[in-house]
Design a protein around this motif. Structure first.
Motif, PDB file in Angstrom:
ATOM      1  N   TRP A 311       1.002  -1.263   0.066  1.00 19.33           N
ATOM      2  CA  TRP A 311       0.285   0.566   0.374  1.00 19.33           C
ATOM      3  C   TRP A 311       1.006   1.112  -0.210  1.00 19.33           C
ATOM      4  O   TRP A 311       1.711   1.463   1.013  1.00 19.33           O
ATOM      5  N   ILE A 312       0.334   2.283  -0.859  1.00 15.91           N
ATOM      6  CA  ILE A 312       0.969   3.092  -0.670  1.00 15.91           C
ATOM      7  C   ILE A 312       0.489   4.703  -1.356  1.00 15.91           C
ATOM      8  O   ILE A 312      -0.656   4.278  -1.564  1.00 15.91           O
ATOM      9  N   ALA A 313       1.019   5.120  -0.582  1.00 12.77           N
ATOM     10  CA  ALA A 313      -0.119   6.570  -0.358  1.00 12.77           C
ATOM     11  C   ALA A 313       0.318   7.896   0.022  1.00 12.77           C
ATOM     12  O   ALA A 313       1.625   8.107   0.272  1.00 12.77           O
ATOM     13  N   ALA A 333       3.815   7.056   2.374  1.00 14.36           N
ATOM     14  CA  ALA A 333       3.629   5.784   2.859  1.00 14.36           C
ATOM     15  C   ALA A 333       4.080   5.035   1.696  1.00 14.36           C
ATOM     16  O   ALA A 333       3.329   5.026   0.310  1.00 14.36           O
ATOM     17  N   ASN A 334       5.074   4.160   2.123  1.00 11.97           N
ATOM     18  CA  ASN A 334       4.579   3.197   1.218  1.00 11.97           C
ATOM     19  C   ASN A 334       5.275   1.596   2.180  1.00 11.97           C
ATOM     20  O   ASN A 334       6.342   1.443   2.684  1.00 11.97           O
ATOM     21  N   ASN A 335       4.345   0.509   2.147  1.00 15.48           N
ATOM     22  CA  ASN A 335       4.866  -0.556   2.481  1.00 15.48           C
ATOM     23  C   ASN A 335       4.021  -1.774   1.562  1.00 15.48           C
ATOM     24  O   ASN A 335       3.375  -1.779   1.476  1.00 15.48           O
ATOM     25  N   ASN A 336       5.645  -2.410   2.467  1.00 16.68           N
ATOM     26  CA  ASN A 336       5.567  -3.661   1.426  1.00 16.68           C
ATOM     27  C   ASN A 336       6.145  -4.855   1.856  1.00 16.68           C
ATOM     28  O   ASN A 336       6.684  -5.184   2.817  1.00 16.68           O
ATOM     29  N   SER A 337       4.448  -5.817   2.400  1.00 16.24           N
ATOM     30  CA  SER A 337       5.165  -6.905   2.878  1.00 16.24           C
ATOM     31  C   SER A 337       4.692  -8.300   1.878  1.00 16.24           C
ATOM     32  O   SER A 337       4.042  -8.274   1.052  1.00 16.24           O
TER      33      SER A 337
END
Length: 510
Positions: A311-313, A333-337
């Motif tokens: 998810w990126i915002a 924000a950038n979050n990669n799981s």
């Protein structure tokens, strides 16, 4: 199957047009012709003020600030309206109305074609910051033609940057003028992209000799509200099953999100929001050989889910502090799981790991126009990043070469934290065709890195020479060559598995 749903909505209030509509009943009725009122717009639906409007009988008028025009009474034989505006093609519309009627027309003008003459010179050594090798600037329309998936979008930008030399995967990505490398913002928040500007400019921290440079500018707030919703789904039911899998592997991909921008205070402040979520359901197939509870060799086949969540915002607020001073505050924000990484083939699920990469940016910039030729810009940014890798198991690693790898992962126990503080202050002076830029940059990087290797130990079974055993599992005094899986079986049963171990035992007995 791919289903794409996109909804765009716009909201605008044209107060001048509303006031005019209220005043219409008070105007004198046209009994010998047609009462014509209308609006002139560009291809996007925005109104055009100052457009020249002419009826066929020679009556002329000009559109007001809301794009509206009025002809109180036009003969029915002259009810053809011609509209012209700078930068647009001529528009012509015929009004079809009875004598004494009221007509409202909407005239939409197309953008005029622009012809440019380019003169080529033979100076091959000349350098231009915007026209060097591999340099190009992409508009918002060109950006929208690139891939929607964030990973594919990044790869395309890296490939374009590689046209200037260097490795595609090493391109430096920067956002809104900050020198510190950043993750990609949401695609819908991008207004333009510059690829490989003057890469040897002294304003950059270092020349990107390992790859190109990609400079991204995000959208400011708008004077009108604009928003969009999007949803994309790829159904994995149409995918073929892996031939080594004993069960179906319904992989799938979904991408959804929204964008919204508009004014906070009209003509003074605006905002822009964007949020994007992507879910990928992948599967890894294990096709190995191991031992059952009776220590007999069996096939090990597993279908292991390997989910990916990204998810990126971004959020941005612009405000006009004074007529010559503009401030911008943004957060991204950038979050990669990723789950069950490293699994598949001979590697069992227990030997996999999960990973997470997150990045957050808080940035403040100020642009002050000191004079028509002098510009002062200040940027302050704070970034915090974290990269973690967590093994599925903390048991010692077990590797039976050519058969399977189990136990815990030996190196994927990572915890990396980084904090970056950037302060830039630049002054730009323009004199005729020359521009001078001088400034100072400061970048502080604070890193905490925990990355142990083989922290849990490893047992490796590679086979080789070993004592020959009789039916009771006792050494016969002869040697043979055993496979890695046989060596592993002997270790489980506490049998002689190594020739050197057998010789040492014999020496101890004597």
């Amino acid at each position: 199957m791919k289903v794409v749903i996109r909804i765009d909505w716009k909201l605008a209030v044209a107060s001048a047009a509303l006031l005019y509509a209220i005043q219409v009943p008070a105007q004198q009725h046209c009994t010998s012709g047609i009462h014509i009122e209308g609006t002139v717009m560009d291809p996007t639906g925005a109104v055009i003020s100052g457009a020249q409007v002419e009826a066929a009988d020679g009556q002329k008028t000009v559109t007001d600030t809301s794009g509206a025009f009025l002809f109180p009474c036009v003969p029915i034989t002259a009810a053809t309206i011609t509209v012209e505006a700078d930068g647009f093609t001529q528009g012509v519309t015929k009004v079809d109305e009875r004598v004494g009627g009221n007509a409202h027309v909407r005239v939409q003008l197309a953008v005029a074609a622009v012809q440019t003459d380019v003169q080529a010179v033979d100076d091959a050594t000349a350098m231009d910051a915007d026209h060097g090798v591999g340099t190009r600037t992409m508009t918002a329309q060109e950006v929208q033609q690139l891939a929607d998936d964030p990973d594919d979008f990044l790869r395309q930008l890296q490939a374009l940057a590689a046209s200037g030399g260097g490795l595609p995967g090493s391109a430096t990505i920067v956002v809104d003028g900050f020198q510190n490398a950043s993750a990609l913002p949401p695609k819908n928040s991008i207004t333009s992209i510059r690829i490989n500007p003057d890469m040897f400019s002294p304003e950059y921290e270092r020349a990107p000799y390992l790859g190109g440079r990609v400079e991204i500018l995000t959208k400011p707030g708008a004077d009108l509200f604009h928003g969009a919703l999007f949803f994309t789904d790829s159904d994995g039911n149409f995918n073929s099953t892996n031939p080594f899998s004993t069960t179906a592997t319904p992989a799938g991909k979904r991408r959804y999100g929204f964008e919204l921008n508009g004014p906070v205070v009209r003509k003074k402040s605006g905002f822009a929001l964007a949020l994007e979520k992507r879910d990928i359901d992948e599967f890894s197939v294990v096709n190995a050989k191991g031992l059952d509870t009776a220590n007999n060799q069996i096939a090990l086949q597993q279908t292991v889910a390997a989910p990916q969540r990204l998810w990126i915002a971004s959020a941005r607020n612009d405000w006009q502090i004074t007529p010559n001073d503009v401030g911008t505050l943004s957060f991204s924000a950038n979050n990669n799981s990723l789950g069950n990484q490293g699994v598949g083939g001979l590697t069992l699920a227990e030997a996999g790991y999960s990973s997470s990469v997150s990045e957050y940016n808080l940035r403040l910039s100020n642009v002050l126009t000191l004079s028509p030729n002098l510009l002062h810009e200040t940027r302050i940014g704070y970034t915090w990043k974290r990269t973690t890798q967590t093994p599925n198991s903390l048991d010692p690693s077990l590797q039976v070469l050519g058969y399977f790898s189990g136990g815990g992962s030996t190196s994927q126990n990572l915890n990396n934290r980084e904090r970056d503080l950037e302060i830039d202050d630049d002054v730009m002076l323009t004199r005729g065709t020359h521009s001078f830029k001088i400034g100072a940059q400061s970048l502080g990087i604070f890193v905490h890195d925990y990355d142990p290797d083989t922290f849990n130990g490893v047992y490796i079974f590679g086979g080789g020479s070993a004592p020959m055993l009789d039916s009771g599992g006792n050494p016969t005094g002869q040697t043979t060559t055993i496979s890695p899986i046989e060596q592993y079986r002997r270790a489980l049963l506490n049998l002689a598995e190594d020739l050197q171990q057998h010789i040492s035992s014999q020496v101890a007995l004597h």
